[in-house]
Design a protein around this motif. Structure first.
Motif, PDB file in Angstrom:
ATOM      1  N   ARG A   1     -58.919  18.757  28.063  1.00 34.17           N
ATOM      2  CA  ARG A   1     -57.462  18.893  28.006  1.00 34.17           C
ATOM      3  C   ARG A   1     -56.959  19.886  29.058  1.00 34.17           C
ATOM      4  NH1 ARG A   1     -56.871  19.470  22.928  1.00 34.17           N
ATOM      5  NH2 ARG A   1     -55.657  17.609  22.387  1.00 34.17           N
ATOM      6  N   ALA A   2     -57.621  21.018  29.212  1.00 32.44           N
ATOM      7  CA  ALA A   2     -57.163  22.031  30.171  1.00 32.44           C
ATOM      8  C   ALA A   2     -57.177  21.490  31.598  1.00 32.44           C
ATOM      9  CB  ALA A   2     -58.029  23.279  30.071  1.00 32.44           C
ATOM     10  N   SER A   3     -58.213  20.755  31.961  1.00 26.94           N
ATOM     11  CA  SER A   3     -58.301  20.235  33.328  1.00 26.94           C
ATOM     12  C   SER A   3     -57.268  19.148  33.578  1.00 26.94           C
ATOM     13  CB  SER A   3     -59.709  19.702  33.607  1.00 26.94           C
ATOM     14  OG  SER A   3     -60.644  20.763  33.676  1.00 26.94           O
ATOM     15  N   LEU A   4     -57.061  18.260  32.606  1.00 27.54           N
ATOM     16  CA  LEU A   4     -56.041  17.221  32.774  1.00 27.54           C
ATOM     17  C   LEU A   4     -54.647  17.837  32.881  1.00 27.54           C
ATOM     18  CD1 LEU A   4     -57.176  14.379  30.337  1.00 27.54           C
ATOM     19  CD2 LEU A   4     -57.055  14.277  32.838  1.00 27.54           C
ATOM     20  N   ASP A   5     -54.370  18.829  32.056  1.00 29.96           N
ATOM     21  CA  ASP A   5     -53.069  19.490  32.102  1.00 29.96           C
ATOM     22  C   ASP A   5     -52.886  20.205  33.439  1.00 29.96           C
ATOM     23  OD1 ASP A   5     -50.580  20.169  31.107  1.00 29.96           O
ATOM     24  OD2 ASP A   5     -51.309  21.852  29.906  1.00 29.96           O
ATOM     25  N   ALA A   6     -53.955  20.808  33.937  1.00 31.77           N
ATOM     26  CA  ALA A   6     -53.884  21.501  35.229  1.00 31.77           C
ATOM     27  C   ALA A   6     -53.633  20.530  36.369  1.00 31.77           C
ATOM     28  CB  ALA A   6     -55.182  22.270  35.479  1.00 31.77           C
ATOM     29  N   ALA A   7     -54.091  19.291  36.227  1.00 29.43           N
ATOM     30  CA  ALA A   7     -53.909  18.287  37.275  1.00 29.43           C
ATOM     31  C   ALA A   7     -52.561  17.582  37.183  1.00 29.43           C
ATOM     32  CB  ALA A   7     -55.031  17.252  37.202  1.00 29.43           C
ATOM     33  N   THR A   8     -51.783  17.903  36.155  1.00 31.48           N
ATOM     34  CA  THR A   8     -50.488  17.249  35.937  1.00 31.48           C
ATOM     35  C   THR A   8     -49.379  18.098  36.559  1.00 31.48           C
ATOM     36  OG1 THR A   8     -51.344  16.288  33.879  1.00 31.48           O
ATOM     37  CG2 THR A   8     -48.959  16.268  34.196  1.00 31.48           C
TER      38      THR A   8
END
Length: 413
Positions: free
Chosen positions: A148-155
Motif C-alpha cells: 500500500r505504501a509504495s502504490l500510494d507513493a507512486a500515485t
C-alpha cells in the motif's frame, strides 16, 4: 518514519514461503518494478526527442533512473523509507505511451468517450493490473501487487478525472480501477498526496527541467548565448507563464531566470568539446543540488528533524525554487518541444497512434496474446477500446513505427 503493518500490506495476500527472510517488503517492491517489462520498455520511449535521434539525449528509462537517484537521496534525508521513494520514482513514468506527451494527448483524444487517457492513471493500471506478477484467487490479474505504501507513493494525482481539489486536467485513476484505488488510499486524507509522492514529484520536476536543458544544448537545439538575448528571454517567459505556471507574473519568472544565470551554473556557450560537455555536466550537478537543498532546508525548517513520511507532512517547496524550475522547463519547451521543426513530427506521431488504435480495433487478433485475452473478456465496446488503448500505450516508439509501416496504415511522409 515508522511504517505500520497496513503500509506493508499487499492487495493480494502472498504465500509466506515465497518471501526471503532477509528482505524488507519495500525492497521487494523496488525489485519488482526494476525487473518489470514496463520499465525496460521505457528505454525506447521519448523523453524530449526520439531516442533514435541522438546518442546523447535521454530516453524515458534514463530519465527515470535519474529521478530515482534524486528522489532516493532526498527522501532518505527527510526520513522516508528510501526504497518506497525509489519504487515510486522508478514507477512514475511506466504508464507513458510512445512519443511522450504528444502520444499521451493523441490517446486522450481517442479515449475521450471512455474517460480519456492519462499517463499517471495508466501507471496505476499497469502496477495493479497489466504487469504480470500476481493474480487474485479467482484469476483476475493483480499486477505487481506492491505494498500500500509504495502504490500510494507512486500515485502523483490521487483522484479520478474531474476530482482534483485544484483546477487540473491531471488525474491518477480510471473508473475501471477505483476498487484498487480505494484499497491503496484507505486511511489517507482525500485529495492529499503521500509525502513520498511529493518527494517523487519534486525529483521528477528537478530531473527533467535540468536534464532537458542539458539535452537541448548538447544536441544543438539551444545555443546558451540565446538565454541572454532579450527576444528569446521574452519568448521563454511567455511559455513559462502560459504553459507551466499561469499564477506567476513575468517579473517573477524573469527574476527566476536571472537568478539561475547569475548562479554561474549555466555555461555561456557550448562548442561540443569535452571541456564544454564537462561544463554542461557540472551545470546539472549544481542545479540539482540547488533545488534539492532548497526543498530539504525549507521542509526541515517547517518540521524540524523528525523522520517524515506517508500523510504526516507536506513537502515544502520555496516559491523561488519552483519559479526557477518553471523557467528551465520553459527553456526546453521553447527551444525544442515547441520549435517549428517539430510540428510535422508531432502530426505524424498522432497519425501513428490513431492508426494503430484503428488497426487493433478492426482486427483484435493483432493484439499481443495477454492483451487479446483482456479484449475477449471485455463486457462492451467501451471496455474493448480501453484494452486497445492499453495495448497502444505499452508500445515503444520503435515498435509503434514498425507496426504502422508493416500494416501500411498510411503512406510514410
Amino acid at each position: 518514519m515508522t511504517y505500520a503493518a497496513a503500509d506493508r500490506e499487499r492487495w493480494v495476500a502472498e504465500d509466506p514461503a515465497l518471501k526471503r527472510s532477509d528482505r524488507d517488503e519495500f525492497a521487494r517492491d523496488r525489485a519488482r518494478v526494476l525487473h518489470s517489462a514496463a520499465l525496460r520498455r521505457l528505454s525506447a520511449k521519448t523523453q524530449v526527442v526520439a531516442p533514435s535521434s541522438d546518442d546523447f539525449v535521454r530516453n524515458r528509462l534514463t530519465h527515470t533512473l535519474e529521478v530515482a537517484q534524486i528522489g532516493r537521496e532526498l527522501g532518505a534525508a527527510l526520513g522516508c523509507n528510501a526504497d518506497v521513494v525509489d519504487t515510486a520514482c522508478l514507477a512514475h513514468d511506466l504508464g507513458h505511451p510512445p512519443f511522450g506527451h504528444n502520444g499521451e494527448a493523441a490517446l486522450d483524444a481517442v479515449a475521450a468517450g471512455i474517460g480519456g487517457f492519462e499517463g499517471n492513471a495508466q501507471t496505476l493500471r499497469l502496477l495493479t493490473r497489466l504487469e504480470a506478477k500476481r493474480t487474485h484467487p479467482d484469476g483476475r490479474p493483480a499486477g505487481l501487487n506492491l505494498t500500500r505504501a509504495s502504490l500510494d507513493a507512486a500515485t502523483k494525482y490521487p483522484w479520478h478525472r474531474g476530482g482534483s481539489p485544484t483546477p487540473s486536467t491531471k488525474f491518477g485513476v480510471y473508473e475501471d480501477d477505483l476498487e484498487v484505488f480505494a484499497w491503496l488510499r484507505a486511511g489517507a486524507p482525500a485529495g492529499r498526496r503521500a509525502f513520498e509522492a511529493e518527494v517523487m514529484d519534486w525529483a521528477d520536476d528537478v530531473a527533467y527541467c535540468v536534464h532537458d536543458v542539458e539535452d537541448a544544448v548538447a544536441s544543438g537545439w539551444l545555443d546558451p548565448r540565446r538565454l541572454r538575448d532579450p527576444v528569446d528571454v521574452d519568448a521563454v517567459l511567455e511559455v513559462a507563464g502560459r504553459v507551466y505556471e499561469p499564477g506567476l507574473g513575468t517579473d517573477e519568472l524573469g527574476a527566476a531566470l536571472e537568478r539561475v544565470l547569475a548562479s554561474g551554473a549555466v555555461p555561456r556557450e557550448h562548442d561540443g568539446s569535452r571541456r564544454a560537455l564537462a561544463a554542461l555536466k557540472d551545470m546539472t550537478s549544481r542545479l540539482i543540488g540547488r533545488f534539492a537543498v532548497a526543498v530539504e532546508t525549507a521542509t526541515r525548517e517547517a518540521y524540524g528533524d523528525a523522520a517524515l513520511g506517508r500523510h504526516e507532512a507536506a513537502l515544502v517547496v520555496p516559491g523561488s525554487a519552483r519559479a526557477e524550475t518553471v523557467v528551465l522547463k520553459a527553456v526546453a519547451a521553447h527551444f525544442v518541444m515547441l520549435a517549428a521543426e517539430r510540428v510535422a513530427v508531432y502530426e505524424e506521431q498522432r497519425e501513428v497512434v490513431a492508426g494503430l488504435v484503428a488497426a487493433y480495433t478492426d482486427d483484435p487478433s493483432r493484439l499481443d496474446p495477454d492483451v487479446r485475452a483482456d479484449h475477449a473478456a471485455a463486457r462492451d465496446d467501451a471496455a474493448a477500446l480501453r484494452v486497445v488503448v492499453d495495448q497502444v500505450a505499452s508500445l515503444t516508439d520503435v515498435r509503434a513505427h514498425a507496426l504502422h509501416r508493416r500494416w501500411s496504415l498510411r503512406p510514410a511522409r
